[in-house]
Scaffold this active site. Structure first.
Site, mmCIF file in Angstrom:
data_model
loop_
_atom_site.group_PDB
_atom_site.id
_atom_site.type_symbol
_atom_site.label_atom_id
_atom_site.label_comp_id
_atom_site.label_asym_id
_atom_site.label_seq_id
_atom_site.Cartn_x
_atom_site.Cartn_y
_atom_site.Cartn_z
ATOM 1 N N CYS A 1 38.292 38.645 42.807
ATOM 2 C CA CYS A 1 36.897 39.065 42.944
ATOM 3 C C CYS A 1 36.643 39.745 44.292
ATOM 4 O O CYS A 1 35.661 40.469 44.443
ATOM 5 C CB CYS A 1 35.942 37.902 42.711
ATOM 6 S SG CYS A 1 36.277 36.431 43.675
ATOM 7 N N HIS A 2 37.545 39.553 45.262
ATOM 8 C CA HIS A 2 37.404 40.255 46.543
ATOM 9 C C HIS A 2 37.569 41.767 46.378
ATOM 10 O O HIS A 2 37.166 42.522 47.252
ATOM 11 C CB HIS A 2 38.413 39.712 47.577
ATOM 12 C CG HIS A 2 39.840 39.848 47.168
ATOM 13 N ND1 HIS A 2 40.458 38.936 46.326
ATOM 14 C CD2 HIS A 2 40.782 40.782 47.483
ATOM 15 C CE1 HIS A 2 41.712 39.306 46.149
ATOM 16 N NE2 HIS A 2 41.935 40.420 46.836
ATOM 17 N N TYR B 1 30.821 47.078 41.134
ATOM 18 C CA TYR B 1 30.212 46.137 40.184
ATOM 19 C C TYR B 1 29.822 46.858 38.897
ATOM 20 O O TYR B 1 30.106 46.387 37.794
ATOM 21 C CB TYR B 1 28.967 45.474 40.800
ATOM 22 C CG TYR B 1 29.262 44.550 41.948
ATOM 23 C CD1 TYR B 1 29.540 43.209 41.726
ATOM 24 C CD2 TYR B 1 29.251 45.003 43.259
ATOM 25 C CE1 TYR B 1 29.804 42.343 42.774
ATOM 26 C CE2 TYR B 1 29.512 44.145 44.326
ATOM 27 C CZ TYR B 1 29.788 42.824 44.077
ATOM 28 O OH TYR B 1 30.052 41.974 45.115
ATOM 29 N N ASN C 1 33.355 32.757 39.943
ATOM 30 C CA ASN C 1 34.792 32.833 39.659
ATOM 31 C C ASN C 1 35.490 31.542 40.108
ATOM 32 O O ASN C 1 35.527 31.248 41.291
ATOM 33 C CB ASN C 1 35.386 34.035 40.396
ATOM 34 C CG ASN C 1 36.879 34.195 40.184
ATOM 35 O OD1 ASN C 1 37.498 33.477 39.411
ATOM 36 N ND2 ASN C 1 37.462 35.147 40.897
ATOM 37 N N GLU D 1 45.561 43.565 51.693
ATOM 38 C CA GLU D 1 45.980 44.469 50.624
ATOM 39 C C GLU D 1 45.955 45.935 51.053
ATOM 40 O O GLU D 1 46.241 46.820 50.244
ATOM 41 C CB GLU D 1 45.095 44.255 49.390
ATOM 42 C CG GLU D 1 45.291 42.880 48.775
ATOM 43 C CD GLU D 1 44.568 42.708 47.452
ATOM 44 O OE1 GLU D 1 44.084 43.696 46.871
ATOM 45 O OE2 GLU D 1 44.509 41.556 46.982
#
Length: 181
Positions: free
Chosen positions: A146-147, A115, A138, A173
């Protein structure tokens, strides 16, 4: 836009993390909503109606949503690492929009950012909490990833779709291990 076309078209599609409500305007994809069962769907459509000043219309086979549906399916199948969609940013503004645009362009598939680091990237190094607020608001999660934003100590941080959904996306991912069962 043809005057007969609705200003906001929507559809619910299956995904690796449950049903997603996708909404698009003539400008592009405007909203992605997690866990789009009936109650969530009605609330989301009401918010879109209010915020966009137009009645969202379900359009089966929507040409506007064909690209987002195809790309999200490819992402969840493991074959797409970067979205190339036209986005309508009208549901966000100011600092939030600036942070989300940086996230979309500067934090690639399979990576994470803190962040505070994301705040520094947009020239506001002390604004980690404000970045958290931007992530929470978002309108385009998954597509604007945003993950991929985590706490500096390695914690997951929060997530509007729930922490299990965030874990699933990060595992997809390759950032986190896949669950054993």
């Amino acid at each position: 836009m043809n005057s007969n076309e609705p200003a906001v078209e929507w559809s619910v599609v299956p995904s690796g993390i449950g049903p997603l409500l996708l909404a698009a305007t003539g400008t592009g994809l405007v909203s992605v909503i997690f866990h789009a069962g009936p109650a969530v769907r009605e609330r989301a459509l009401g918010q879109l109606r209010t915020r966009l000043g137009a009645e969202p219309v379900e359009v089966p086979g929507s040409a506007r949503l064909a690209g987002p549906i195809r790309q999200l399916a490819a992402y969840f199948a493991g074959g797409l690492r970067e979205f190339t969609l036209e986005l309508d940013w009208s549901l966000t503004s100011g600092f939030h929009r600036e942070v989300l645009r940086e996230l979309a362009s500067g934090v690639p598939y399979g990576t994470v950012v803190g962040y505070g680091d994301l705040a520094a990237r947009v020239g506001q190094p002390g604004a980690a909490q404000a970045v958290g607020a931007a992530m929470g608001s978002n309108p385009l999660p998954v597509v604007v990833p945003c993950h991929r934003v985590v706490e500096s100590d390695g914690g997951l941080g929060g997530f509007g779709g729930g922490l299990e959904t965030k874990r699933q996306l990060l595992a997809l991912e390759g950032v986190l291990p896949q669950p054993l069962f």
